[in-house]
Scaffold this motif. Structure first.
Motif: not given
Length: 385
Positions: A230, A285-288, A291
């Protein structure tokens, strides 16, 4: 509620803080002890295996001893275990220290629940147990995140020193506030073990192991997932664990309400929600922002499964009420151990960190499929009031 129960709750708070704080400190421990993230995950596995060993094998033998001295002794053992963690010079020493600490947890919760029911009238016993276990809930909301923060700011060893102080505080509180409790008549353990060997009980325990176990394949490695995938600063890990804890606090009563409509109905719905949350974690998982949202939902789905899983095990216990509770604790922690182990060997075997939520979901699917083999008549039975 008698003040003595809150002394037990302090012990529950300390114990569960010690259990879960390691998730937020995996990277610090790995760096200091010169091990991989996958190896550090085995510290979760070792702890859970300690609970698995302690729950069914220590508790029955301590039933015949005086309650108060045993509970004080267990908290002192817990304290020594955490001091051993704090000064551990090597990975192997740390692993043994975690296992010893876990042995105290299993028996403390088993006997503590029995003691709590002896402090109140019969119609207040469920509330007494809930009050004691409130310490475990608060540990997930405040204890583990605060311990992670302390460990990050002052060194991971400092977190275990603080937890050891909590252990001493719990022992002193029990010594001061807990009255003498009469021990129960010795039960027929052989008959109880035979009852636990019935197919229905074995299936119930397997549902717990697989259904709940998948969560730790992902949750054990939540810290490196947040930082490496993240892109969050490690300073935000305690806040995310706090958010996860709030989700757990919300999910538990929601799971209980669903189970009130039917034990197996609640189990199937909550297991499905958990699987969906794990799949969502894979995509988040790749976006705050994603997440943050999914971490809360993951915590809620994880703890929503507990009421129905616990109640179903007890509904299949038959003439084994004492050991059913102990084996249920063991089943949860066997799932925890297996999940953390599976995640660790997956990482060390070259599996991408981001795939762990999908592996976790696959494990929980096994539990859901097992629940589908239960008859519809059983699933229609409501939870007893």
């Amino acid at each position: 509620m008698p003040i003595a129960i809150w002394a037990l709750a302090i012990g529950a708070f300390a114990i569960c803080t010690s259990e879960f704080v390691i998730m937020g400190l995996l990277q610090e421990v790995a760096n200091d002890l010169s091990i991989t993230i996958g190896q550090s995950g085995f510290l979760v596995t070792g702890y859970a295996l300690g609970v698995v060993l302690g729950a069914p094998f220590l508790t029955p033998f301590l039933v015949g001893l005086k309650r108060k001295p045993v509970l004080i002794g267990l908290m002192l053992l817990f304290t020594l275990g955490n001091i051993a963690c704090a000064i551990a010079p090597s990975y192997e020493t740390m692993l043994v220290a975690r296992l010893v600490t876990a042995l105290a947890q299993a028996t403390f919760f088993g006997l503590g629940a029995v003691v709590a029911t002896k402090l109140v009238p019969a119609d207040k016993q469920a509330s007494a147990i809930a009050a004691m276990f409130m310490g475990a809930t608060l540990a997930n909301i405040f204890g583990a995140p605060l311990g992670t923060f302390i460990g990050q700011e002052l060194g991971w060893r400092s977190a275990f020193y603080v937890i050891a102080v909590l252990g001493v505080l719990s022992a002193l509180s029990i010594a001061k506030l807990l009255p003498s409790i009469k021990k129960e008549a010795t039960s027929n353990l052989a008959a109880e073990f035979r009852a636990l060997a019935q197919p229905g009980m074995i299936r119930a325990l397997l549902i717990t192991i697989f259904g709940f176990g998948g969560t730790f394949t992902a949750f054990t490695y939540i810290s490196p997932m947040l930082t490496e995938l993240t892109g969050m600063s490690i300073d935000y890990v305690p806040a995310m664990l706090l958010l996860f804890g709030f989700g757990m606090a919300v999910g538990n009563p929601l799971g209980a309400r669903l189970s009130n409509k039917g034990i197996v109905f609640g189990m199937r719905v909550t297991l499905m929600a958990l699987i969906l949350a794990l799949v969502a974690l894979y995509f988040a998982t790749h976006s705050t922002i994603a997440m943050v949202i999914v971490t809360f939902l993951f915590g809620a789905a994880m703890f929503a499964t507990i009421p129905s899983l616990q109640t179903y095990v007890l509904s299949e216990a038959g003439k084994a009420p004492v050991l059913a509770s102990a084996f249920n604790i063991a089943a949860f922690n066997l799932g925890n151990a297996g999940g953390a182990w599976l995640g660790g060997i997956s990482i060390d075997g070259g599996v991408e960190l981001g795939l762990l939520p999908l592996i976790a979901a696959a494990v929980s699917v096994v539990g859901l499929l097992l629940s589908l083999t239960i008859s519809t008549q059983k699933s229609a039975q409501p939870v007893a009031a």
